[in-house]
Enzyme design. Structure first.
Site, mmCIF file in Angstrom:
data_model
loop_
_atom_site.group_PDB
_atom_site.id
_atom_site.type_symbol
_atom_site.label_atom_id
_atom_site.label_comp_id
_atom_site.label_asym_id
_atom_site.label_seq_id
_atom_site.Cartn_x
_atom_site.Cartn_y
_atom_site.Cartn_z
ATOM 1 N N ASN A 11 0.470 -1.195 0.240
ATOM 2 C CA ASN A 11 -0.064 -0.302 0.002
ATOM 3 C C ASN A 11 1.246 0.889 -0.466
ATOM 4 O OD1 ASN A 11 -1.786 2.444 0.918
ATOM 5 N ND2 ASN A 11 -2.216 1.522 2.576
ATOM 6 N N TRP A 12 1.010 1.565 -1.173
ATOM 7 C CA TRP A 12 2.028 2.925 -1.231
ATOM 8 C C TRP A 12 1.093 4.467 -0.536
ATOM 9 C CZ3 TRP A 12 4.475 3.470 -6.847
ATOM 10 C CH2 TRP A 12 5.536 2.094 -7.151
ATOM 11 N N LYS A 13 0.149 3.906 0.215
ATOM 12 C CA LYS A 13 -0.840 5.176 0.289
ATOM 13 C C LYS A 13 -0.217 6.771 -0.463
ATOM 14 C CE LYS A 13 0.347 2.975 4.884
ATOM 15 N NZ LYS A 13 -0.381 3.348 6.602
ATOM 16 N N HIS A 95 -9.550 0.638 4.435
ATOM 17 C CA HIS A 95 -8.075 1.053 5.840
ATOM 18 C C HIS A 95 -8.623 1.763 6.544
ATOM 19 C CE1 HIS A 95 -4.446 2.147 6.635
ATOM 20 N NE2 HIS A 95 -4.066 1.012 5.872
ATOM 21 N N GLU A 97 -7.144 4.350 7.892
ATOM 22 C CA GLU A 97 -6.896 5.641 7.218
ATOM 23 C C GLU A 97 -7.568 6.188 7.428
ATOM 24 O OE1 GLU A 97 -3.184 5.715 5.721
ATOM 25 O OE2 GLU A 97 -2.350 4.745 7.664
ATOM 26 N N GLU A 165 -4.976 -5.559 10.296
ATOM 27 C CA GLU A 165 -4.272 -4.281 10.827
ATOM 28 C C GLU A 165 -4.456 -3.277 11.659
ATOM 29 O OE1 GLU A 165 -2.364 -2.599 6.598
ATOM 30 O OE2 GLU A 165 -4.382 -2.094 7.219
ATOM 31 N N GLY A 171 2.471 2.041 10.611
ATOM 32 C CA GLY A 171 3.620 3.178 10.424
ATOM 33 C C GLY A 171 4.119 3.275 11.821
ATOM 34 N N SER A 210 3.392 -2.288 9.355
ATOM 35 C CA SER A 210 4.753 -2.625 10.309
ATOM 36 C C SER A 210 5.056 -3.328 10.407
ATOM 37 C CB SER A 210 5.299 -1.885 12.031
ATOM 38 O OG SER A 210 4.745 -0.534 12.134
ATOM 39 N N GLY A 231 2.840 -1.331 4.013
ATOM 40 C CA GLY A 231 2.325 0.470 3.796
ATOM 41 C C GLY A 231 4.112 1.085 3.693
ATOM 42 N N GLY A 232 4.798 1.526 4.156
ATOM 43 C CA GLY A 232 6.438 2.049 4.453
ATOM 44 C C GLY A 232 6.648 1.281 3.646
HETATM 45 C C1 PEP Z 1 -1.051 -0.155 6.046
HETATM 46 O O1 PEP Z 1 -0.678 1.215 6.001
HETATM 47 O O2 PEP Z 1 -1.713 -0.634 5.253
HETATM 48 C C2 PEP Z 1 0.347 -0.213 6.798
HETATM 49 C C3 PEP Z 1 0.609 -1.840 7.835
HETATM 50 O O3 PEP Z 1 1.067 0.413 6.827
HETATM 51 P P1 PEP Z 1 2.872 -0.041 7.624
HETATM 52 O O4 PEP Z 1 3.487 -0.878 6.673
HETATM 53 O O5 PEP Z 1 3.568 1.137 7.106
HETATM 54 O O6 PEP Z 1 3.030 0.354 9.254
#
Ligand code: PEP
Length: 247
Positions: A11-13, A95, A97, A165, A171, A210, A231-232
């Protein structure tokens, strides 16, 4: 009963411009013989270019959200059919967010999931508790409630996945213990079987929050973990590939 096919989705957000597609191509080039399904979900502005660039590779392209309606006066929004038309085959829905930042309810996520199915997209539906909810001992109740409310009946017989999640792990660098992840994933599986019968045994249940190269192997081998939503660490091919190879 078919065993879940593992899926690792990035997920590049709200990150990425055309030059970032080099990382997606490097991911594709490094996959080798993996049987794991791999997807990258770039921002909507890059969907068609990512799909074109990755067309002859094993990497699928997904959206990060879609509108429940098919078209109309919804400035700034994107429909499921538009994502499919741009070359996406999956879409992340619900998600945290979006649930937190845009007030998305389970009912809205269910409506978006129905719209995704109608457009031929495979939904990845996200659920997860906040830290306060976990501290109050309500994690299982919250997550299974979100699963029941966010997955519409039309998913019966269809391909989809659920991403667990924990909001507090996204994050932040924090992750639940393996036992905590397993407890929630087992509860999600039981809920899916309750809702969809034998078909509830087939969706992959992804863990997200994470995930990084250093913790991927332990998380990905936990009971009922069928992949990851990353994500990141999905923004750099080197890290994303290390996670994919850990499965
Ligand atoms: C996400 O936003 O779906 C996610 C898992 O982010 P991160 O891996 O950066 O915690």
């Amino acid at each position: 009963m078919t065993a879940p096919t593992p899926l690792i989705a990035g997920n590049w957000k709200m990150n990425g411009v055309a030059a970032s597609l080099a990382e997606a191509l490097a991911t594709a080039a490094g996959l080798g013989e993996t049987t794991t399904r791999v997807a990258i979900c770039p921002p909507a502005t890059l969907t068609d270019r990512a799909a074109a660039a990755l067309k002859d590779t094993k990497v699928l392209v997904g959206g990060q959200d879609c509108r429940a309606e098919t078209s109309g006066a919804f400035t700034g929004d994107v429909s499921a059919a538009m994502l499919a038309d741009a070359g996406a085959s999956l879409v992340i829905l619900g998600h945290s967010e979006r649930r937190a930042g845009y007030g998305e309810t389970d009912a809205l996520v269910a409506a978006k999931t129905s719209a995704a199915l109608t457009a031929g997209l495979e939904p990845i539906v996200c659920v997860g508790e906040t830290l306060d909810e976990r501290k109050a001992g309500k994690a299982l109740q919250i997550v299974t409630g979100q699963v029941r409310g966010s997955l519409p009946a039309e998913l019966a017989g269809k391909a989809f996945s659920v991403a667990y999640e924990p909001v507090w792990a996204i994050g932040t660098g924090l992750t639940p213990s393996t036992a905590e992840i397993e407890e929630v994933h087992v509860a999600i599986r039981a809920t899916l079987v309750e809702m969809f019968g034998d078909h509830g045994k087939t969706p992959a249940i992804l863990y997200g929050g994470s995930v990084k190269p250093s913790n991927a192997a332990e998380i990905l081998h936990a009971a009922e973990v069928g992949g990851a939503l990353v994500g990141g660490a999905s923004l750099k091919a080197e890290d994303f590939l290390a996670i994919i190879r850990a499965l």
